[in-house]
Every structure is written in C-alpha cells, then in structure tokens.
Scaffold this motif. Structure first.
Motif, PDB file in Angstrom:
ATOM      1  N   ASN A  67     -15.142  -3.215   1.607  1.00  0.00           N
ATOM      2  CA  ASN A  67     -15.090  -2.220   2.690  1.00  0.00           C
ATOM      3  C   ASN A  67     -16.491  -1.829   3.136  1.00  0.00           C
ATOM      4  OD1 ASN A  67     -12.343  -2.070   2.572  1.00  0.00           O
ATOM      5  ND2 ASN A  67     -12.307  -0.259   1.262  1.00  0.00           N
ATOM      6  N   ALA A  68     -16.614  -1.540   4.422  1.00  0.00           N
ATOM      7  CA  ALA A  68     -17.888  -0.995   4.904  1.00  0.00           C
ATOM      8  C   ALA A  68     -18.030   0.397   4.308  1.00  0.00           C
ATOM      9  CB  ALA A  68     -17.869  -0.923   6.422  1.00  0.00           C
ATOM     10  N   SER A  69     -19.265   0.758   3.926  1.00  0.00           N
ATOM     11  CA  SER A  69     -19.415   2.073   3.288  1.00  0.00           C
ATOM     12  C   SER A  69     -19.218   3.178   4.317  1.00  0.00           C
ATOM     13  CB  SER A  69     -20.793   2.173   2.650  1.00  0.00           C
ATOM     14  OG  SER A  69     -21.758   1.865   3.612  1.00  0.00           O
ATOM     15  N   ALA A  70     -18.792   4.342   3.814  1.00  0.00           N
ATOM     16  CA  ALA A  70     -18.580   5.490   4.692  1.00  0.00           C
ATOM     17  C   ALA A  70     -19.924   5.972   5.221  1.00  0.00           C
ATOM     18  CB  ALA A  70     -17.898   6.593   3.908  1.00  0.00           C
ATOM     19  N   PHE A 110      -2.538  -0.399  13.797  1.00  0.00           N
ATOM     20  CA  PHE A 110      -3.892  -0.681  14.288  1.00  0.00           C
ATOM     21  C   PHE A 110      -4.253   0.290  15.418  1.00  0.00           C
ATOM     22  CE2 PHE A 110      -3.558  -4.591  11.930  1.00  0.00           C
ATOM     23  CZ  PHE A 110      -4.866  -4.929  11.654  1.00  0.00           C
ATOM     24  N   TYR A 111      -3.284   0.495  16.321  1.00  0.00           N
ATOM     25  CA  TYR A 111      -3.556   1.327  17.492  1.00  0.00           C
ATOM     26  C   TYR A 111      -3.834   2.778  17.097  1.00  0.00           C
ATOM     27  CZ  TYR A 111      -2.960   3.831  21.846  1.00  0.00           C
ATOM     28  OH  TYR A 111      -3.154   4.671  22.912  1.00  0.00           O
ATOM     29  N   ARG A 112      -2.956   3.330  16.226  1.00  0.00           N
ATOM     30  CA  ARG A 112      -3.136   4.728  15.810  1.00  0.00           C
ATOM     31  C   ARG A 112      -4.478   4.916  15.097  1.00  0.00           C
ATOM     32  NH1 ARG A 112       1.828   7.720  15.063  1.00  0.00           N
ATOM     33  NH2 ARG A 112       3.621   6.428  15.530  1.00  0.00           N
ATOM     34  N   GLY A 113      -4.770   4.004  14.158  1.00  0.00           N
ATOM     35  CA  GLY A 113      -6.022   4.094  13.404  1.00  0.00           C
ATOM     36  C   GLY A 113      -7.219   3.959  14.324  1.00  0.00           C
ATOM     37  N   GLY A 114      -7.142   3.000  15.247  1.00  0.00           N
ATOM     38  CA  GLY A 114      -8.230   2.758  16.198  1.00  0.00           C
ATOM     39  C   GLY A 114      -8.471   3.969  17.073  1.00  0.00           C
ATOM     40  N   ARG A 115      -7.364   4.636  17.447  1.00  0.00           N
ATOM     41  CA  ARG A 115      -7.480   5.805  18.332  1.00  0.00           C
ATOM     42  C   ARG A 115      -8.227   6.952  17.637  1.00  0.00           C
ATOM     43  NH1 ARG A 115      -1.937   8.011  20.492  1.00  0.00           N
ATOM     44  NH2 ARG A 115      -2.090   8.850  18.410  1.00  0.00           N
ATOM     45  N   VAL A 116      -7.951   7.129  16.342  1.00  0.00           N
ATOM     46  CA  VAL A 116      -8.631   8.208  15.599  1.00  0.00           C
ATOM     47  C   VAL A 116     -10.139   7.937  15.584  1.00  0.00           C
ATOM     48  CG1 VAL A 116      -8.901   9.311  13.339  1.00  0.00           C
ATOM     49  CG2 VAL A 116      -6.638   8.654  14.130  1.00  0.00           C
ATOM     50  N   HIS A 145     -10.646  22.560  -4.078  1.00  0.00           N
ATOM     51  CA  HIS A 145      -9.584  22.730  -3.089  1.00  0.00           C
ATOM     52  C   HIS A 145      -9.991  22.336  -1.673  1.00  0.00           C
ATOM     53  CE1 HIS A 145      -6.268  24.231  -5.427  1.00  0.00           C
ATOM     54  NE2 HIS A 145      -7.177  24.797  -6.209  1.00  0.00           N
ATOM     55  N   ALA A 146     -11.115  21.630  -1.551  1.00  0.00           N
ATOM     56  CA  ALA A 146     -11.513  21.201  -0.211  1.00  0.00           C
ATOM     57  C   ALA A 146     -10.981  19.808   0.067  1.00  0.00           C
ATOM     58  CB  ALA A 146     -13.029  21.187  -0.115  1.00  0.00           C
ATOM     59  N   GLU A 147     -10.911  19.474   1.341  1.00  0.00           N
ATOM     60  CA  GLU A 147     -10.397  18.153   1.692  1.00  0.00           C
ATOM     61  C   GLU A 147     -11.566  17.221   1.975  1.00  0.00           C
ATOM     62  OE1 GLU A 147      -9.562  17.519   6.392  1.00  0.00           O
ATOM     63  OE2 GLU A 147      -8.460  19.056   5.304  1.00  0.00           O
ATOM     64  N   PRO A 148     -11.557  15.998   1.458  1.00  0.00           N
ATOM     65  CA  PRO A 148     -12.670  15.091   1.722  1.00  0.00           C
ATOM     66  C   PRO A 148     -12.746  14.789   3.216  1.00  0.00           C
ATOM     67  CG  PRO A 148     -11.248  14.269  -0.013  1.00  0.00           C
ATOM     68  CD  PRO A 148     -10.541  15.392   0.617  1.00  0.00           C
ATOM     69  N   VAL A 149     -13.956  14.904   3.771  1.00  0.00           N
ATOM     70  CA  VAL A 149     -14.103  14.758   5.218  1.00  0.00           C
ATOM     71  C   VAL A 149     -14.469  13.327   5.555  1.00  0.00           C
ATOM     72  CG1 VAL A 149     -15.129  15.804   7.257  1.00  0.00           C
ATOM     73  CG2 VAL A 149     -15.021  17.072   5.128  1.00  0.00           C
ATOM     74  N   VAL A 150     -13.478  12.490   5.636  1.00  0.00           N
ATOM     75  CA  VAL A 150     -13.714  11.087   5.987  1.00  0.00           C
ATOM     76  C   VAL A 150     -12.730  10.716   7.064  1.00  0.00           C
ATOM     77  CG1 VAL A 150     -13.717   8.737   5.138  1.00  0.00           C
ATOM     78  CG2 VAL A 150     -14.513  10.549   3.669  1.00  0.00           C
ATOM     79  N   THR A 151     -13.230  10.048   8.077  1.00  0.00           N
ATOM     80  CA  THR A 151     -12.334   9.731   9.189  1.00  0.00           C
ATOM     81  C   THR A 151     -11.604   8.411   8.993  1.00  0.00           C
ATOM     82  OG1 THR A 151     -14.248   8.854  10.280  1.00  0.00           O
ATOM     83  CG2 THR A 151     -13.539  11.051  10.942  1.00  0.00           C
ATOM     84  N   GLY A 152     -11.989   7.652   8.015  1.00  0.00           N
ATOM     85  CA  GLY A 152     -11.259   6.411   7.727  1.00  0.00           C
ATOM     86  C   GLY A 152     -10.614   6.529   6.385  1.00  0.00           C
ATOM     87  N   MET A 199     -10.884  -0.523  16.489  1.00  0.00           N
ATOM     88  CA  MET A 199      -9.961  -1.254  15.602  1.00  0.00           C
ATOM     89  C   MET A 199     -10.749  -2.153  14.650  1.00  0.00           C
ATOM     90  SD  MET A 199      -6.647  -2.386  17.679  1.00  0.00           S
ATOM     91  CE  MET A 199      -5.861  -1.390  18.883  1.00  0.00           C
ATOM     92  N   VAL A 200     -11.814  -2.780  15.169  1.00  0.00           N
ATOM     93  CA  VAL A 200     -12.645  -3.635  14.317  1.00  0.00           C
ATOM     94  C   VAL A 200     -13.269  -2.782  13.212  1.00  0.00           C
ATOM     95  CG1 VAL A 200     -14.726  -5.079  14.253  1.00  0.00           C
ATOM     96  CG2 VAL A 200     -13.100  -5.319  16.138  1.00  0.00           C
ATOM     97  N   GLN A 201     -13.753  -1.595  13.601  1.00  0.00           N
ATOM     98  CA  GLN A 201     -14.350  -0.692  12.615  1.00  0.00           C
ATOM     99  C   GLN A 201     -13.309  -0.236  11.592  1.00  0.00           C
ATOM    100  OE1 GLN A 201     -16.519   2.541  14.383  1.00  0.00           O
ATOM    101  NE2 GLN A 201     -17.066   3.345  12.373  1.00  0.00           N
ATOM    102  N   LEU A 202     -12.103  -0.025  12.095  1.00  0.00           N
ATOM    103  CA  LEU A 202     -10.989   0.384  11.226  1.00  0.00           C
ATOM    104  C   LEU A 202     -10.757  -0.661  10.127  1.00  0.00           C
ATOM    105  CD1 LEU A 202      -8.467   2.408  11.079  1.00  0.00           C
ATOM    106  CD2 LEU A 202      -7.253   0.625  12.314  1.00  0.00           C
ATOM    107  N   VAL A 203     -10.731  -1.928  10.551  1.00  0.00           N
ATOM    108  CA  VAL A 203     -10.501  -3.026   9.589  1.00  0.00           C
ATOM    109  C   VAL A 203     -11.653  -3.065   8.583  1.00  0.00           C
ATOM    110  CG1 VAL A 203     -10.242  -5.518   9.336  1.00  0.00           C
ATOM    111  CG2 VAL A 203      -9.156  -4.350  11.246  1.00  0.00           C
ATOM    112  N   HIS A 204     -12.881  -2.860   9.075  1.00  0.00           N
ATOM    113  CA  HIS A 204     -14.059  -2.872   8.192  1.00  0.00           C
ATOM    114  C   HIS A 204     -13.977  -1.795   7.134  1.00  0.00           C
ATOM    115  CE1 HIS A 204     -17.524  -5.439   9.460  1.00  0.00           C
ATOM    116  NE2 HIS A 204     -16.559  -5.827  10.264  1.00  0.00           N
ATOM    117  N   ARG A 205     -13.396  -0.643   7.514  1.00  0.00           N
ATOM    118  CA  ARG A 205     -13.373   0.489   6.591  1.00  0.00           C
ATOM    119  C   ARG A 205     -12.343   0.319   5.493  1.00  0.00           C
ATOM    120  NH1 ARG A 205     -14.167   6.150   9.712  1.00  0.00           N
ATOM    121  NH2 ARG A 205     -16.043   5.589  10.834  1.00  0.00           N
TER     122      ARG A 205
END
Lengths: 99, 684
Positions: free
Chosen positions: B659-662, B483-489, B676-683, B502-508
């Motif tokens: 899940n909450a939408s991106a 939770f902490y690592r994800g929340g920090r990002v 060959h690109a990486e999807p740009v999503v933070t969650g 962290m709440v947003q993390l859980v939503h995602r």
C-alpha cells in the motif's frame, strides 16, 4: 575418479557453509503477550479507519456508524489498558531478575 | 554425471534431515548451544536448495546431451525433440517431476530461511516443517523414484520420446505453474503449524504468509487455467474442463485456498475463525499432496496422469503422518485458537465470508467425493462406478451462482452488522442494473447470437446461463460502485478528478481493490462458462468440395495433405471457412504421428472471436473411401474465460503491491491518538 572428487568438494563446501558461523548471531524478540496485543490494537485501528472511510463513502447510515465506532473505540481502550499492564509486568519482571 | 546427481540428492537428504533434527533441538533446548545449532539448521536448509538445483540441472543437461544412459532421459526424450521440450523433460515423467517438486520446495524454503529476521522463532518452526516435507520428497527421490537410475544393458541410440500430448508450448509452462501453486501451499501450512506448535495466539503467521498465499494462489490459478487451455487446444474433444480426477486434484486445493484467502480477513480484522483457518490451510496443503498422489499413484485413471508407479504407498503414509502430526498439535494447543469475537449479525461482512467459506468447502467435498467414488465403489461393490460431469455440475453450478451472489453482496456489507437501510442504500442500483440486463437478454431475439434471446423456460441450461450472466452484472456493478464511492471520497478531499482518485484509492489499499479486480475477472470467466449453453457440434465425412454448415459458418473442404518432420509425420485437411457468403479464413486441423513414441495425436484448429470459437478436429481418413472425417464445434464465449483469467492475474499482482503510505500529517496524528478519538485517515 572425477565424479568422486566432485562429490568430495561438494561435501566440504556444504559443511563449510553450514558450520562456519559468524561471531554474532541475530537474536529473537521476546515478550509475546505484548506483541500480540499490539497486533490486535493495530487491527482495531485499521478497522476504525475502514469504518470511517466507508461512512464517508456513504455506505453506512449515521446510526450504524455511531454504534460501530463506539464499540471499536471501547475495544481499542481495553487493548491499550491491557498493553500497559503487560508492559509494566514485563518491566517489573526484568527489574526483579536484575536484583 | 548421473553419479554426481544421485550424490547431490543424497547430500540434500542428509542436510534436510539435519535441518529437522538440529532445528527441533534449537527450538526446544534452552542450553548455550541452542542458538548456534538453530543457525546451522537454517544454513543446512539453504544448502538443500543448492544441492537439489544442481541435481535438476544435471538432469536437464543430460536431456540436452541425449545421455540415454540415464533411464529417465531414455524414457522421456529423443534426439529430435525440440529444445523447449527437452527442457520440459525435467517435469514430464514421474521421477523428474518429483525432483522438480523438491526443487521448488527447496527454493521456497530458501526464501523463507533468508527472511528469518522478521520473527526468528516462528521462522525456525516453519523451517523445520518445510524441511520435514523436503525429507519426504528426497527420500522418494533417493529410494523409490530415482531420476538418475542407469539404463540396464546397452545404451540405445535414441530415446522413446516425450508423450505426444505433452508436446505443446503450454506444456512447457503449465506444470511449473501448477507445481509452484501446489508446493507453495507448504509455506502457509508450515507457518500455521509452527504458530500452533509454539502456542502463538497472534496473527503474525497470517501477516507473514499473506503474500505467500496470494502468490501461490495466483500460480495455482494460472496453472489450472493453462491446463484447461491445453486440454482445449490439444485433446480435441472441444471442451476445456472434463471433471477428470487430475483436473479435480488441482481444483480441490484451489477451492480451500480461495476459502482461506477470504476467511483469513476475519481473523486479521476481528480475531475470529482461528481454528477454521488453521484447518483450511492444513486442508489446502494436504489436498495439494493428495493431488500429487493422485497424479502419480495410478490409483485413478486419467488422461492427465502421465506417470504411474508404486510410490502411492509412500504418499499414503506421508498423508497419514502429516494428518496425525497436525491433529496432535491442534488438540494439544487448540486453547490458543479461541475466537476473540462472536458473530454479531447474520447480515454482516463476517457472515458473508462464513457462507462463502461453507460453499467453497461444500464444493471441495463434492469434488473430493466424486473423484474418489469410483475407487470406493470398486472397493465396496467390486465394480467401478464412473462419476461424470452431470454429478459435479448438479452441485457446482448452484454453488457457483450462490458464490456470485455473495461476491456481489459481501463488499457492500459492513463489518459486525448492516442495517436494512444500509443494505438498500448500497444494493439498490446494482440490483436494478442486473434485473434490467436479465430482462433485456430474455426479450432480445435469438438470432442475435449468444448470449441474447435466453428463454429460461426453454431449457435448464438457458436458465443457468441467464442467472449467471445477471449475477455477473450484479457483481460488476457492485465492484464499480465500490470504486466510484471510494474515488469520490478521495476526490472531495484532494480535488483530483474521479479517475485519478480511483487510482489513488487502489494505491492506498491494493489488497482490497486488487481483490475486487480479481472478482471482476471471475465474473468474466463465469460469463465464458455460461456460454456453454449455446455450444453446437457436428461431424461429417468431407470429400473435395463437400460443405458442412454449423451456426453462421459454412466449411468447404479444399484438400487434404500430409508432411514429414524430423519428430513427427502429419496429415491435415484444408478447409475454407465462409460467413455470410464471404470467405473469412482457411483452417487446417491436423493429425500427427510421433515417430519415437509411435503414438498419434490430434491438433485441432481453432478460430477464436469474442462471440464464439470455431473448433475443427481432423479425425482421420475413412479407410473405405479415403475421405477425411471432420468434427466441428461451435463454442460460445470461450475467449471470455481466457480474458477473465488475465484479469484475475492482474488483480492478484495488484493485491501484492504494498500500500502507498498514508500522508505524513495523518501518520503524525495517529501516533498521539487518544483512546476515544477516531483515526483521521481518508483511505482505508
């Protein structure tokens, strides 16, 4: 006597619901192969997102991240190529059918 | 009324049979009538719900109207039975509970058939499978276990009453929860068999059944623990789990279902374990039916097996037929179930799921073997060998501890492979924390109470308790670090504080983080189980003013008395409870005599705290001197079990939320993602 009438009414109501169909019925979706490949592509993209997030969270060293990312990207490329092939062949198939 | 109920069931049987036959023709045929025929099959399946619901309501109304002309009502109700128990009459006996099974199955089937637009073809296959199972239960209800059978001879003025052990508030909700779990596993099985029959290589059936499986698993979890709480509160032996065959029957599908919930992620993410998953989902369904068979066939003796009859043969045939049908389709179409990837490393998320699955299946097999061994020994040797708690504990405790290790390590491992550097980075702090707690528990004085002062060399149960508590800390810290690592990002990207992040993390990713909360709930339950090492018990005959001491409590017998209610007569002891020289409570353990059924039942009085439960049982009066006999149990950390279950259920509900939408910018860029690109999503 009442129960006999009730049973009869129940039967008629059930038969009516089952066999009285609307004029237009909902059709199914064809092309299972392309659908399956698209499912796999979504899964690989999701895996890439997961990997990215875990890297940003500091769970993966650089070397692990680069190697995992490159193998997932290769997998995505293969799937995209296969999807294109499957869609082309299904288009060709439907054109032939029309001819 | 009884005639209408019987007719509704007969009509439901006809509709289910039609749903199977017309459904199969609609799927197989390519003629013009195939689509309309399949639609009529779907509609027939929906009608089944209305008919079975009508039959169930007729039975409930009959119970409220004291219609003893229906034999089932005569045997399971009486005039003075309180209203909630009259409602519970529906599932209190053999025929009623089978009707309830059929009702729940038809309800699940109706929901399935109403959502058919998701994937018309797969839903049509699944609908046929559900209807086939429904046919079996309706055949039983029509020919072998008839809930509307009429009382022979003159109708008695009053009924025989409900089994006293069932006259407890939890019994109004425990069976429905358990049945919702048992029956619910029919749906994932139906989709799995449907996907197998239609040679579908994709994961669509898994995506469709993901929520069904979680809901069903949640109900089964709730049902099992409600049963444990009922056993604890009513049976009066001071425990909550006795490895009774009927308890085991509910545990087995739970174990394979839990394994499936984990292994299914490997199929979704990596296209692996397809065969294994399909077998797991079949095993879960099959074990749920086996559980129903155990409860009602009378093949094993149990305090929970309230209904016994000769319908065992029907179940045995049904189990055999489903096994054969499944094996047929499996071998016919198994080429579609080849894994798309191989296991790349033993240190990876995949391998942790694999070991987790093996352990769950091992535990399930142990429970299955222990449950059936008395019967097998009777058939082979002629005498019944009883299998008790020590047999199960010898396997279950080490397996549970290994599962705890995997629960801690699994989330910290990456998919595909994890380097030692990565493992060290993620695992070091949780491991240091767990070792620190273990050392602290060992050096603290025993006078602090449970779970302090654990000396592992003193007793094997202390060793297990210490290991369980330390591993629980390890799991908790690894969950917190996730939770902490994800929340920090997220916090870095959005500038929110860590808790909002962290709440947003859980939503995602509700499924993942809801799952972690379930893991935390499991940890709390395990700590509750670990408390068993500190349990104490004492039995004394207590006259007026007599004292009994157990742990920090002193009990003083003040009086004993009796009372008469319309449904039962009761007698109880009144005891003052002292702790540290101060009176803290008055407790009244009770013994009841139910008039209609002419059976006695104990009602223990339980004083629960987070540390321990003081559990008193009034065992009756000594016939020689008329003094009450009291049994006192001091059960450590039991409340943690019930709290843990609530946490598990909260986690399950959370995992069910979409899940909450991106963010919009992310979705827009993802559409044009080059290969060959990486999807740009933070969650994630």
């Amino acid at each position: 006597m009442i129960w006999l009438i009730s049973c009869l009414t129940l039967t008629v109501a059930c038969l009516f619901y089952v066999f009285h169909l609307p004029e237009r019925l909902f059709p199914g979706s064809p092309n299972m192969r392309a659908g399956y490949l698209r499912e796999r592509k979504d899964a690989v993209y999701e895996n890439l997102r997961d990997l990215n997030f875990e890297y940003k969270a500091g769970k993966l060293p650089d070397i692990d991240y680069m190697s995992l990312k490159s193998s997932l990207q290769d997998e995505a490329a293969t799937l995209l190529a296969e999807i294109a092939r499957a869609e082309n062949s299904s288009k060709r198939g439907s054109r032939n059918t029309r001819l | 009324m009884a005639q209408l109920g019987s007719f509704a069931l007969l009509l439901a049987l006809a509709c289910s049979a039609y749903c199977v036959v017309a459904g199969i023709i609609g799927i197989v045929s390519r003629r013009f009538f195939a689509v309309p025929l399949a639609e009529t099959a779907r509609r027939a399946g929906i009608v089944v719900f209305a008919l079975v619901f009508l039959a169930a309501m007729i039975l409930v109304v009959a119970a409220f109207e004291n219609d003893f002309s229906i034999a089932y009502i005569l045997h399971h109700s009486n005039r003075d039975l309180p209203a909630p128990y009259k409602f519970a009459t529906l599932w209190s006996g053999q025929e009623g509970s089978l009707l309830f099974w059929a009702l729940l199955l038809s309800a699940y089937g109706m929901v399935l058939r109403l959502r058919y637009k998701t994937d018309v073809r797969l839903f049509a296959y699944a609908s046929v499978v559900v209807a086939a199972v429904q046919v079996f239960f309706l055949l039983l209800l029509t020919f072998a276990a008839r809930p509307f059978a009429v009382t022979q001879g003159n109708t008695p003025a009053d009924g025989n009453g409900l089994n006293p052990l069932l006259q407890y508030p939890e019994m109004v909700i425990h069976p429905p929860m358990l049945y919702l779990g048992y029956v619910g596993f029919t749906v994932p099985f139906a989709f799995a068999l449907g996907a197998l029959a239609m040679r579908d290589r994709g994961e669509q059936w898994i995506r469709i059944t993901r929520r069904w499986t979680m809901v069903t698993w949640g109900f089964l979890t709730c049902g099992i623990f409600l049963g444990a709480h009922w056993a604890y509160s009513v049976l009066g032996w001071g425990g909550y789990w006795g490895w009774d065959p009927v308890e085991n029957a509910s545990l087995m599908p739970w174990l394979t279902g839990t394994a499936f919930l984990h292994s299914v992620m490997m199929q979704e993410k990596r296209g692996m374990l397809k065969m294994w998953n399909i077998w797991l989902v079949f095993a879960t369904f099959w074990l749920a039916i086996l559980g129903t068979f155990l409860t009602r066939s009378g093949i094993v003796s149990s305090v929970h097996a309230f209904a016994q009859s000769s319908i065992g043969d029907w179940f045995a045939w049904f189990l055999a037929i489903t096994l054969l049908v499944f094996i047929f389709f499996f071998f016919k179409n198994k080429s579609q179930l080849r894994s798309e990837h191989k296991l790349e490393s033993m240190v990876s998320r995949e391998s942790s799921f694999l070991f987790n699955n093996l352990l769950f299946v091992l535990l399930c097999f142990t429970v299955l073997w222990g449950t059936w061994f008395p019967k097998i020994s009777e058939l082979v040797q002629g005498n019944k060998v009883t299998v008790g708690a020590p047999f199960y504990n010898r396997v279950a405790i080490p397996v549970a501890l290994l599962l705890l290790i995997l629960t801690a390590v699994g989330p910290l491992l990456a998919w595909r492979k994890t380097s030692i550097e990565s493992l060290r980075r993620n695992f070091m702090w949780p491991a240091i924390g767990a070792i620190g707690v273990a050392v602290f528990l060992m050096i603290t004085p025993q006078s602090w109470g449970s779970p302090f002062g654990l000396r592992p060399a003193q007793d094997i149960s202390y060793f297990y308790s210490l290991t369980a508590v330390s591993l629980s800390v390890l799991v908790t810290l690894s969950v917190v670090s996730e939770f902490y690592r994800g929340g920090r990002v997220i916090s870095k990207h959005t500038g929110q504080n860590i808790f909002a992040s962290m709440v947003q993390l859980v939503h995602r990713n509700t499924r993942r983080y809801g799952g972690y909360i379930v893991h935390f709930g499991v940890v709390v339950v395990i700590i509750g189980f670990a408390g068993a090492a500190f349990n104490q018990e004492k039995e004394n005959e207590m006259g007026y003013g007599d004292k009994m001491t157990i742990g920090p409590y002193t009990l003083v017998c003040r009086s004993y008395t009796d009372d008469d209610a319309p449904n039962y007569a009761s007698e109880w002891a009144v005891l003052d409870v002292y702790k540290g020289g101060r009176q803290i409570a008055t407790m009244t353990p009770e013994r009841r005599f139910y008039k209609a059924s002419r059976q006695t039942s104990t009602m223990p009085d339980i004083r629960s705290t987070l540390d321990e439960d003081l559990y008193l049982v009034f065992e009756g009066l000594n016939p020689d001197n008329g003094h009450p006999i009291l049994k006192a149990h001091l059960n450590a950390l039991v409340m943690w079990i019930w709290v843990g279950v609530w946490i598990m259920l909260i986690g399950t509900v959370l995992a069910l939320i979409p899940n909450a939408s991106a963010p919009e910018r992310v979705a827009a860029r993802a559409r044009f993602l080059p290969v060959h690109a990486e999807p740009v999503v933070t969650g994630d």
